[in-house]
Design a protein around this motif. Structure first.
Motif, mmCIF file in Angstrom:
data_model
loop_
_atom_site.group_PDB
_atom_site.id
_atom_site.type_symbol
_atom_site.label_atom_id
_atom_site.label_comp_id
_atom_site.label_asym_id
_atom_site.label_seq_id
_atom_site.Cartn_x
_atom_site.Cartn_y
_atom_site.Cartn_z
ATOM 1 N N UNK A 85 -4.685 16.656 -0.412
ATOM 2 C CA UNK A 85 -5.434 15.558 0.206
ATOM 3 C C UNK A 85 -4.595 14.282 0.267
ATOM 4 N N UNK A 86 -3.843 13.995 -0.797
ATOM 5 C CA UNK A 86 -3.012 12.785 -0.798
ATOM 6 C C UNK A 86 -1.859 12.910 0.196
ATOM 7 N N UNK A 87 -1.285 14.131 0.303
ATOM 8 C CA UNK A 87 -0.219 14.345 1.285
ATOM 9 C C UNK A 87 -0.739 14.110 2.700
ATOM 10 N N UNK A 88 -1.966 14.566 2.961
ATOM 11 C CA UNK A 88 -2.565 14.352 4.285
ATOM 12 C C UNK A 88 -2.723 12.862 4.573
ATOM 13 N N UNK A 89 -3.219 12.134 3.568
ATOM 14 C CA UNK A 89 -3.406 10.685 3.743
ATOM 15 C C UNK A 89 -2.064 9.988 3.908
ATOM 16 N N UNK A 99 -5.806 1.326 -6.650
ATOM 17 C CA UNK A 99 -6.653 0.779 -5.587
ATOM 18 C C UNK A 99 -7.165 -0.619 -5.898
ATOM 19 N N UNK A 100 -7.523 -0.855 -7.165
ATOM 20 C CA UNK A 100 -8.167 -2.121 -7.536
ATOM 21 C C UNK A 100 -7.197 -3.158 -8.081
ATOM 22 N N UNK A 106 0.806 -1.207 0.000
ATOM 23 C CA UNK A 106 0.000 0.000 0.000
ATOM 24 C C UNK A 106 0.850 1.272 0.000
ATOM 25 N N UNK A 107 1.902 1.314 0.818
ATOM 26 C CA UNK A 107 2.722 2.522 0.876
ATOM 27 C C UNK A 107 3.390 2.807 -0.463
ATOM 28 N N UNK A 119 -7.493 0.487 5.721
ATOM 29 C CA UNK A 119 -8.790 0.593 5.056
ATOM 30 C C UNK A 119 -9.290 2.034 5.016
ATOM 31 N N UNK A 120 -9.097 2.769 6.107
ATOM 32 C CA UNK A 120 -9.554 4.162 6.131
ATOM 33 C C UNK A 120 -8.842 4.986 5.069
ATOM 34 N N UNK A 121 -7.527 4.784 4.945
ATOM 35 C CA UNK A 121 -6.742 5.514 3.937
ATOM 36 C C UNK A 121 -7.200 5.142 2.527
ATOM 37 N N UNK A 122 -7.473 3.856 2.286
ATOM 38 C CA UNK A 122 -7.919 3.430 0.963
ATOM 39 C C UNK A 122 -9.268 4.042 0.603
ATOM 40 N N UNK A 123 -10.167 4.083 1.578
ATOM 41 C CA UNK A 123 -11.488 4.672 1.325
ATOM 42 C C UNK A 123 -11.354 6.156 0.991
#
Length: 679
Positions: free
Chosen positions: A668-672, A593-594, A498-499, A638-642
């Motif tokens: 937004x991506x930097x925050x995640x 993601x998929x 994921x990272x 899961x929260x980050x993926x959503x």
């Protein structure tokens, strides 16, 4: 298929009515009707668009006297009764969605030797030219036979006949539309003013292309086919900016006495049915003289005196005196004189008074190619150009000697990994379907080359010639995000945690956001996809192929659309925008993601786009089923993926104005990413 023909028939009927309306207007005005039919009229002669969508639509009948209106209405009824089907030639087939035809508008382009021409522009972006032929008296069978012969002529330097139409009173032909206008307009302007700047290379391409087109025509029909009306107003520029010949074969169907004032016809031609391949050569010779001198075939030398261009050039002897007749725009570069004189010699051999003394067109092509060879040897010879700030560690010869490995074939060409003898490894992209001039290509590439950002692939150099267009980048050894997600050339895909996927997304987003700040915040990438995203040494995404979409043909863009990345509003390169880049990046996020490709096929059913599939799953609140099964083994993501999924869905919004800007996406991506790292 019948409904397609019906739509075309309505289009044809509307064009016919427009022509009749134009004629009636000018029947009321003796001063207008006295204009010569050989004169090319400005499109503003009749500047009211005709709406094809409504039979009898909004035509200005009220400006005509009642008798004229009644007469026109009778003619319309006669036309509708006589309408036959429009016949599409050879491999050309109309698009299935022809509702745009019913909403088309026609622009009157002008009246020429054989009839009136109209440009018909549809809402779907397709533009064609319809020519209404005058004085065709041959039987229907012979007309159709001639059209089939013309329709079978397929060459890049011959304007292809798309369709034709025959009824008792109306005969029309349909061609592609060339947006740059004719060579005549470029040389002299529509009204003798505002002509185009034409450098030597462009004139050489016009002449060389037209020569190849005419030579190909002369090979057809058992070596007996004749064009019959070669002139600069019938020469256009194709997608590669070479001369392309139009109005093939119409002269033999329309017997018109030749006006000696026309300037193009050979001395032996008295009637259009008297044309031959030798007279085509003569007319091409006049075209060469026109390109060299920028003088019309009938050149005014003062007062009311008009001199035939051939006679004018014939009156000048010797190389030094010959220089005086050339267009002053060409004389700026003294290195061109040798080539110009050679083209002048070819032109004069073509306009020999005796037909048998003229060369064959195949010989003319060979002679023109010799000039092109001289041009290549001179300072115009293409070379590898290094962009600002890059030292030339190698040259073109080094690249040609390098060992090369194919990395992949994409929308705009084939990419290679090239390992030079000095140990440097580079990525070389060989472009296809480039439609711009060398100057336009250079300007765009230089803009790209000035960009310096760790999230944008560095452009090193470029090469432009007639047959080859190359761009050179730094090589990224890890490969593209696409090859990691899906595998490539028989190699297995790489398991991405994921990272790693998040770093790819963050880096690519930063790169696109940076691109959007260039050129006064007007630059567009145009082809964002995972195969154009590579990994930096730190594992972040880096975007490649910046700005190439605007250099390519519509065919390439249609391929992009079918790949599942392009926004729904994009139908041609003019519709590309920063908002459409955001849409494409949203698709990239969905891929990450998929783990699925952008086009899905299940059980050999109709292909389904990734965006459509994800939207359907999310709407059913089965969000978890969207994510790549490989990611499900990681804890607390899961929260980050959503959150990333929500960003992706915002990006692929069908309304461009509702999509976020790229700096907002980066934030937004930097925050995640920061939250994810702390977790």
């Amino acid at each position: 298929m019948s409904n397609i023909y019906d739509n075309w028939e309505r289009l044809v009927g509307a064009v016919i009515r427009r022509e009749q309306l134009w004629q009636m207007f000018h029947d009321q005005s003796p001063s207008d009707s006295s204009i010569s039919s050989d004169f090319s009229l400005d499109s503003q002669v009749l500047d009211v668009p005709y709406d094809f969508s409504i039979p009898g639509a909004s035509s200005p009948y009220h400006e005509l006297p009642p008798s004229a209106v009644e007469n026109l209405q009778k003619k319309e009824k006669s036309v509708e009764k006589e309408v036959s089907g429009l016949v599409f030639v050879q491999s050309f087939s109309p698009l299935s969605d022809l509702e745009d035809m019913l909403r088309s508008t026609a622009q009157f382009l002008g009246k020429g030797t054989f009839g009136s021409a109209y440009m018909a522009a549809m809402d779907n972006g397709i533009t064609v030219v319809l020519k209404r032929l005058n004085a065709v008296k041959i039987p229907e069978k012979k007309f159709r036979q001639q059209m089939e012969v013309i329709g079978n002529v397929r060459h890049e330097n011959v304007c292809a006949l798309k369709a034709y139409y025959f009824s008792k009173d109306e005969k029309l032909v349909v061609y592609d539309h060339y947006s740059n206008g004719s060579v005549s307009e470029m040389l002299h302007g529509l009204t003798g003013e505002n002509w185009a700047q034409l450098d030597w290379e462009t004139r050489l391409r016009i002449a060389g292309g037209a020569a190849r087109g005419i030579a190909h025509i002369h090979k057809q029909g058992g070596g007996k086919l004749v064009h019959g009306n070669i002139k600069s107003s019938n020469i256009f520029l194709n997608s590669e900016q070479y001369g392309c010949v139009s109005d093939l074969g119409l002269a033999s169907m329309i017997p018109i006495p030749v006006k000696r004032t026309a300037g193009y016809h050979a001395p032996e031609v008295k009637n259009t049915r008297n044309v031959s391949q030798e007279s085509d050569v003569y007319s091409f010779g006049v075209l060469l003289l026109e390109l060299l001198t920028r003088k019309s075939p009938l050149h005014a030398i003062g007062g009311n005196e008009v001199v035939d261009l051939v006679k004018l050039v014939n009156s000048v002897n010797g190389k030094e005196r010959a220089i005086n007749i050339f267009d002053v725009e060409l004389l700026i570069n003294r290195n061109l004189e040798e080539q110009m004189v050679k083209m002048l010699e070819i032109g004069m051999s073509c306009v020999a008074k005796t037909p048998r003394k003229r060369p064959k067109m195949a010989q003319v092509v060979t002679m023109m190619e010799e000039i092109t060879t001289i041009n290549a040897r001179n300072h115009l010879r293409p070379k590898l150009v290094f962009v600002e700030g890059r030292n030339p560690d190698f040259d073109l010869e080094d690249m040609l000697r390098a060992s090369a490995e194919v990395l992949g074939k994409g929308t705009f060409g084939t990419s290679y990994k090239a390992t030079l003898e000095n140990g440097i490894t580079i990525a070389v992209k060989r472009l296809k379907d480039v439609i711009v001039t060398s100057k336009e290509f250079q300007q765009q590439i230089e803009v790209i080359g000035k960009m310096r950002n760790e999230s944008v692939a560095t452009l090193i150099a470029y090469y432009y010639s007639r047959d080859e267009k190359l761009i050179v980048y730094d090589y990224y050894g890890a490969g593209s995000a696409s090859s990691m997600l899906h595998g490539q050339f028989g190699k297995s895909k790489i398991s991405l945690e994921w990272e790693a996927r998040l770093r790819i997304a963050v880096g690519a987003a930063r790169g696109i956001a940076y691109i959007h700040t260039q050129l006064g915040q007007n630059l567009v990438h145009g082809n964002v996809k995972t195969s154009n995203i590579f990994l930096t040494a730190q594992g972040y995404g880096s975007v490649s192929d910046v700005g190439l979409a605007t250099l390519m043909s519509t065919t390439s863009l249609l391929h992009i659309r079918s790949s599942g990345y392009q926004a729904p509003e994009v139908t041609d390169t003019k519709k590309l925008s920063q908002a459409s880049d955001v849409y494409s990046f949203g698709v990239v996020l969905l891929e990450l993601l998929t783990g699925k490709p952008t086009i899905l096929s299940e059980d050999n059913e109709k292909a389904n786009q990734l965006v459509r599939w994800v939207t359907s799953v999310v709407s059913e609140e089965w969000t978890a089923e969207v994510f790549d099964i490989e990611l499900m083994r990681y804890q607390n993501i899961e929260e980050a993926m959503v959150k990333v999924l929500q960003i992706a869905m915002d990006c692929v919004n069908s309304v461009p104005e509702h999509r976020p800007k790229m700096p907002e996406v980066v934030r937004m991506l930097d925050d995640i990413s920061g939250t994810n790292s702390r977790a």
